[in-house]
Scaffold this motif. Sequence first.
Motif, short mmCIF file in Angstrom:
data_model
loop_
_atom_site.label_atom_id
_atom_site.label_comp_id
_atom_site.label_asym_id
_atom_site.label_seq_id
_atom_site.Cartn_x
_atom_site.Cartn_y
_atom_site.Cartn_z
N GLY A 69 0.92 -1.23 -0.47
CA GLY A 69 -0.13 0.03 0.13
C GLY A 69 1.14 1.30 -0.12
O GLY A 69 1.62 1.32 -0.16
N GLU A 70 0.30 2.16 0.41
CA GLU A 70 0.99 3.15 0.80
C GLU A 70 0.65 3.69 1.72
O GLU A 70 -0.14 4.06 2.66
N THR A 95 7.35 4.61 -0.59
CA THR A 95 6.25 4.86 -0.82
C THR A 95 6.34 5.95 -2.69
O THR A 95 7.16 6.06 -3.50
N ASN A 96 5.13 5.74 -3.03
CA ASN A 96 4.94 6.11 -3.96
C ASN A 96 4.98 7.75 -4.68
O ASN A 96 4.88 8.37 -5.44
N PHE A 113 13.89 8.83 9.61
CA PHE A 113 14.01 8.11 7.98
C PHE A 113 15.74 7.79 7.75
O PHE A 113 15.76 8.92 7.48
N GLU A 114 16.20 6.82 7.64
CA GLU A 114 17.72 7.15 6.99
C GLU A 114 17.52 7.04 5.54
O GLU A 114 18.56 6.92 4.95
N GLY A 115 16.47 6.03 4.53
CA GLY A 115 16.40 6.20 3.54
C GLY A 115 14.73 5.83 3.27
O GLY A 115 14.21 5.90 3.66
N LEU A 116 14.71 6.00 1.47
CA LEU A 116 13.44 6.28 1.06
C LEU A 116 14.05 5.61 -0.43
O LEU A 116 14.51 5.65 -1.16
N ARG A 117 12.59 4.98 -0.72
CA ARG A 117 12.49 3.76 -1.66
C ARG A 117 11.39 4.49 -2.18
O ARG A 117 10.00 4.24 -1.84
N GLN A 154 16.63 6.05 -2.83
CA GLN A 154 15.83 4.69 -4.05
C GLN A 154 15.09 4.95 -5.21
O GLN A 154 14.42 5.79 -4.70
N ILE A 155 15.58 5.12 -6.33
CA ILE A 155 14.29 5.39 -7.22
C ILE A 155 14.41 3.34 -7.70
O ILE A 155 15.14 2.85 -8.27
N ASN A 156 13.05 3.06 -7.61
CA ASN A 156 12.39 1.66 -8.14
C ASN A 156 11.78 2.11 -9.50
O ASN A 156 10.71 3.17 -9.46
#
Length: 348
Positions: A69-70, A95-96, A113-117, A154-156
């Motif tokens: 989800g989100e 997250t989107n 938060f230490e990282g974001l995808r 990071q970009i997924n």
Amino acid sequence: MGPQKLGSRHELRLVFWVTRCACNLECIHCHRLDVAAELAKQDMTSEQGMVFIDSLASFAKPILVFSGGEPLFRRDIFELTCYAKSKGLTTALATNGTLIDQSMTDRIIRAGFEGLRLALMALVPRPTTNFVVFPGLLPVPWFVSLRNAGMSMQINCTLARHVVEKDKLYELALDLGADALHVFMLVPVGCGVEISPENQLPAEQYETILNWFYDRARESKLQTKATCAPHYYRIMRERAKGEGIKLSFETHGVDAVTRGCLAGSAVCFVSHKGEVFRCGYLPVIAGNVLRQPFSEIWEGSTVFGQLRDTEENAVFANTRMFVKAAEHVPLGKHRTTWLKNLTAPINP
């Protein structure tokens, strides 16, 4: 069971927690809003989430990824994040990005938060593709703000027919200063089973894209990873041989030494209602954190035990990804540690 020893054979490094089943988007490879809304009634409560965090943190100190989800749909997401931080866990957000504005950016930073995808489905909104309902715009301002605050970014991107501007995707990742670009193969499970053939890539185009991805990885401008893509490792070896290069960690990084899929040996997934899976694409239940300690599941589950028994179950343990392929087919203060933990080779 006591705390897990660092460097153990099956050291837990990464846990994805579906904190919120509901989402504001309706990607056909992931969620249907009507189904998600009903399932969201079973989301763990704040108290249950904290019990899970206690159980996890008392056993190991992996990166805990708040996913969905989100996850930003959860009203208590920052409360849970701060609680996890207080227990010594490294936290990341998947997250989107469409709910993030300046106010949300500030809250994400304060939560630690230490990282974001960022799940980026397309470079421009394309509702006519029926692959994703994407009402937002490119997340340039907040992405840069979080990067400047020291978060590992990071970009997924899931590969499908709508992702045809691969060079623009790569350039966007570089322009935004992303630390990593991960591409995901479209795995036809769950809602993915219902995806029409016109939205899937033919085998020849997968081959072309993965060869392109190999070339970008060789540039070493950012960390790259192809997920659920066992064929990428075949391409990497073929290309290296053709170039007269002996494959090693020094020449091709962690891709040259990884055992492949880490599901159940270093990574696991926890559903919105506490079920523990080895992989989000393979929802075979190993236990439930609402009914038993996390350590008991990780160390004693029959499901994980069978997966790790590479002598008696070598065919299953080493070919799971290839079976899926045959079916059609994370530099600020946190970034070095984040990428090291995420990509380090696993002990044999």
